[in-house]
Design a protein around this motif. Sequence first.
Motif, PDB file in Angstrom:
ATOM      1  N   LYS A 169      50.118  46.097  80.140  1.00  0.00           N
ATOM      2  CA  LYS A 169      49.761  46.565  81.419  1.00  0.00           C
ATOM      3  C   LYS A 169      49.324  48.013  81.470  1.00  0.00           C
ATOM      4  O   LYS A 169      50.160  48.771  81.166  1.00  0.00           O
ATOM      5  N   GLY A 170      48.177  48.494  81.925  1.00  0.00           N
ATOM      6  CA  GLY A 170      47.843  49.820  81.719  1.00  0.00           C
ATOM      7  C   GLY A 170      48.690  50.656  82.828  1.00  0.00           C
ATOM      8  O   GLY A 170      49.159  50.288  83.815  1.00  0.00           O
ATOM      9  N   LEU A 171      48.606  51.866  82.861  1.00  0.00           N
ATOM     10  CA  LEU A 171      49.136  52.825  83.847  1.00  0.00           C
ATOM     11  C   LEU A 171      48.231  53.049  85.135  1.00  0.00           C
ATOM     12  O   LEU A 171      47.230  52.834  84.867  1.00  0.00           O
ATOM     13  N   GLU A 172      48.835  53.352  85.937  1.00  0.00           N
ATOM     14  CA  GLU A 172      48.030  53.628  87.516  1.00  0.00           C
ATOM     15  C   GLU A 172      46.909  54.832  87.043  1.00  0.00           C
ATOM     16  O   GLU A 172      47.092  55.540  86.300  1.00  0.00           O
ATOM     17  N   ARG A 173      45.691  54.289  87.646  1.00  0.00           N
ATOM     18  CA  ARG A 173      44.507  54.911  87.456  1.00  0.00           C
ATOM     19  C   ARG A 173      44.454  56.493  87.642  1.00  0.00           C
ATOM     20  O   ARG A 173      44.253  57.502  87.008  1.00  0.00           O
ATOM     21  N   ASN A 174      45.299  56.711  88.847  1.00  0.00           N
ATOM     22  CA  ASN A 174      45.702  58.308  89.373  1.00  0.00           C
ATOM     23  C   ASN A 174      46.338  58.999  88.223  1.00  0.00           C
ATOM     24  O   ASN A 174      46.414  60.320  87.905  1.00  0.00           O
ATOM     25  N   TYR A 175      46.986  58.506  87.266  1.00  0.00           N
ATOM     26  CA  TYR A 175      47.796  59.113  86.095  1.00  0.00           C
ATOM     27  C   TYR A 175      46.940  59.982  85.308  1.00  0.00           C
ATOM     28  O   TYR A 175      47.261  60.909  84.693  1.00  0.00           O
TER      29      TYR A 175
ATOM     30  N   LEU B  53      41.441  64.305  74.832  1.00  0.00           N
ATOM     31  CA  LEU B  53      42.515  63.532  74.216  1.00  0.00           C
ATOM     32  C   LEU B  53      43.409  62.855  75.172  1.00  0.00           C
ATOM     33  O   LEU B  53      43.683  61.505  75.027  1.00  0.00           O
ATOM     34  N   SER B  54      43.758  63.674  76.174  1.00  0.00           N
ATOM     35  CA  SER B  54      44.714  63.093  77.291  1.00  0.00           C
ATOM     36  C   SER B  54      44.127  61.989  78.091  1.00  0.00           C
ATOM     37  O   SER B  54      44.664  61.023  78.550  1.00  0.00           O
ATOM     38  N   TYR B  55      42.518  62.125  78.395  1.00  0.00           N
ATOM     39  CA  TYR B  55      41.875  61.222  79.137  1.00  0.00           C
ATOM     40  C   TYR B  55      41.763  59.932  77.999  1.00  0.00           C
ATOM     41  O   TYR B  55      41.780  58.823  78.914  1.00  0.00           O
ATOM     42  N   LEU B  56      41.279  60.272  76.785  1.00  0.00           N
ATOM     43  CA  LEU B  56      41.048  58.766  75.807  1.00  0.00           C
ATOM     44  C   LEU B  56      42.686  58.253  75.704  1.00  0.00           C
ATOM     45  O   LEU B  56      42.611  57.025  75.726  1.00  0.00           O
ATOM     46  N   GLY B  57      43.521  59.029  75.602  1.00  0.00           N
ATOM     47  CA  GLY B  57      44.899  58.378  75.566  1.00  0.00           C
ATOM     48  C   GLY B  57      45.440  57.590  76.369  1.00  0.00           C
ATOM     49  O   GLY B  57      46.228  56.740  76.460  1.00  0.00           O
ATOM     50  N   PHE B  58      44.927  57.924  77.621  1.00  0.00           N
ATOM     51  CA  PHE B  58      45.387  57.085  78.937  1.00  0.00           C
ATOM     52  C   PHE B  58      45.075  55.504  78.583  1.00  0.00           C
ATOM     53  O   PHE B  58      45.940  54.763  78.966  1.00  0.00           O
ATOM     54  N   LYS B  59      44.034  55.342  77.998  1.00  0.00           N
ATOM     55  CA  LYS B  59      43.737  53.930  77.828  1.00  0.00           C
ATOM     56  C   LYS B  59      44.462  53.193  76.745  1.00  0.00           C
ATOM     57  O   LYS B  59      44.923  51.813  76.904  1.00  0.00           O
ATOM     58  N   ILE B  60      45.124  53.844  75.896  1.00  0.00           N
ATOM     59  CA  ILE B  60      46.065  53.257  74.927  1.00  0.00           C
ATOM     60  C   ILE B  60      47.550  52.967  75.493  1.00  0.00           C
ATOM     61  O   ILE B  60      48.183  52.055  75.282  1.00  0.00           O
TER      62      ILE B  60
END
Lengths: 187, 502
Positions: free
Chosen positions: A22-28, A80-87
């Motif tokens: 389950k991914g994190l909330e989009r706003n994160y 990186l923090s943007y791309l890392g969000f998806k992981i």
Amino acid sequence: MSFVNEEIDINHLPKVDTLEIKGLERNYILVSIFGTLLFFLIAVVAFVSIYLMSNSFKVDIVFWSILGVILLIAGVATLLSYLGFKIKGYSVREKDIHYRKGLLFRSMISIPFNRIQHCEVSESFLDRMFDLAKLKIYTAGGSNSDLVIPGLPKESAHELRAMILSRSETKEKEIVSEIQPFFDEQE
Amino acid sequence: MSRNEFDFSVPRRQSKFAILQIIYKYYRIILRQIWPFAIIFIFGGKARGGLTYLLYFIIGVAIFSMIWAVVAYFKFYYYISDGELVIEKGLVQKDKLSIPIERIQTVNQEQNIIHRLCNIVKLQIDTAGSSKEEFSLDALSLEEASALRELVLSQKRTIEKKEVEINSELDGEIKTYPSSKTIHNVGIIQLLKIGLTENHLRSGGLIFVFFFWIYNQLEDAGLDEELYENYIPELSWNMGLYGILVFLGLFFAVAFIVSMVRSFLQYFNLKLKRIDKGFNLEYGLLNRSISSALDRKVQMVSWSSNFLQKKINYRDIYIKQAASESINLKKSMKIPGCNPEQADHIFSYFFPEHQLESLKSSGVNKYYLYRKLLYISPVLIILIGAAIYLQKLAFILLSIVLAIYVWSNIYLSYKKMRYTINNKIIKINKGSFGDVQSIIANYKIQAVSLKQTPFQRRKDIANLKLMTASGGITIPYIDLHLAEKYRDYLLYKVESSSENWM
């Protein structure tokens, strides 16, 4: 006593890798990007003021090149923090919880509910702006085995915490007197 | 109860000998702070006139701390009230420490040389929490200490009726265990062997750091270097192979003596006893330390054997108990000088033999070897290249020896890295020139994590890390599908187990 050492067919155990993460909330994404930018903003302000003051307010090539490097690192970190969000993501089963992170250095930590010592919800300043919260899970295994799930909607963080606590308590009712010290300490 | 003569509900002072003990403690602290200055004053060229002042200063401090010790003694109280053990102390700043008795985990005894002369003990009280403040009673008479322990024990018993067995962990004392049995006893010969096979490189390193530090201090105090320069032989690459060999020989000789003395003082008259559901260990010549470990609190058991120890079949055994991080070191029980049979015997208390019958042990992926070689080899090759370019024979030889050492180290650590996971335990073997083995029971695992570097992701391999309440172990570079299978299996074992991990 006759000892039976039968081998369990580990091919038929419930698998973690087939779980839906389950991914994190989009706003994160915004929270983490804001956090990164804020850090570098402070770094840039500190650098500029120190450099200018020690150099009697003269701007030269060294100044621009160091500033350039800082901004470049800021850009990469933001990316990186943007791309890392998806992981980043978590999944909850009946008896354990899992959290995956790390764009480059990937890791997935799994904690059984019956090993959880303590569980809390915390919100940073940025989290509050977006109505998000972090869920922190502690075990007796030291800081390496603690788990922090950021970017959860506030209500679901609290629901998740209540669920985890009820699961870990029902299992451990008999030895609750022993675990008590850990609860007292952190609450 | 025969020990009703002690009433712990009213504030009590420690034994009168506590004054001695406090003075001893202060002097040790002061001595530790002062001696570098003393050396500097005596040898430092520029400050020779200060010697008499220093003497006055030392005498002043000594008298002052003696008075301080007496006052501190009269201002120190401890008592039990409302199920809490309370300590009140402080002259200028009043401190009141209290700890609920049911939270007390272990009570350990310690005796340094003053304690032994005065027949008193220090009680170290350990809690489950991570609070860093020391909770200890520095000087109690033997009878008072055991009465206090007994009381703490019985109060704890009424609070936790279910956990009868817990009482035994509160007892570090041997005499309360009529059933105790000595498992391991270190005599003089064994002590010599332990000292002989210590890690001499580490002892040498310690001396090196020590001398370096003194030198720095002397320099800071204005030591006139040129005065002594003529006496010190020049240390440089020019002195050739012979000089280096002499230097190395001296270094190892000193290191050797230091490790002999150290192990002699530390492990003198070591006794390991099997008590009811646990172990009791005591050792030391000047400072006698007594500690105990309960079976069910133990999370990991390992042994290690370095290159020298292997030659005489000696193993150091480590029994690691669950503990908060701040006191982790104290919670690891080290038992030196065990032969393989004794080691097996001690292990058998934690893991019955059938559990250790490994189904099969597996090695790790060969990329573990390749990666390490890939990272370190360029450095070594550059070093050798530089040595050849400079044409210094000693430098060339040293760099080649270093390269061979590092390479064989990496190769051996790949070869020796083996693991077994069966339905009861996880066993890891590793080492390079020495050997290390660690075993944990499946149900002691707290968390499982699977990690991959970008390279490992490309090759479908992973590191599997298993965390327990006394540290973790990592199985590096195994196939991803295997790592996943083990994770699923171990999670299943932990979640289906009703055994109490602590």
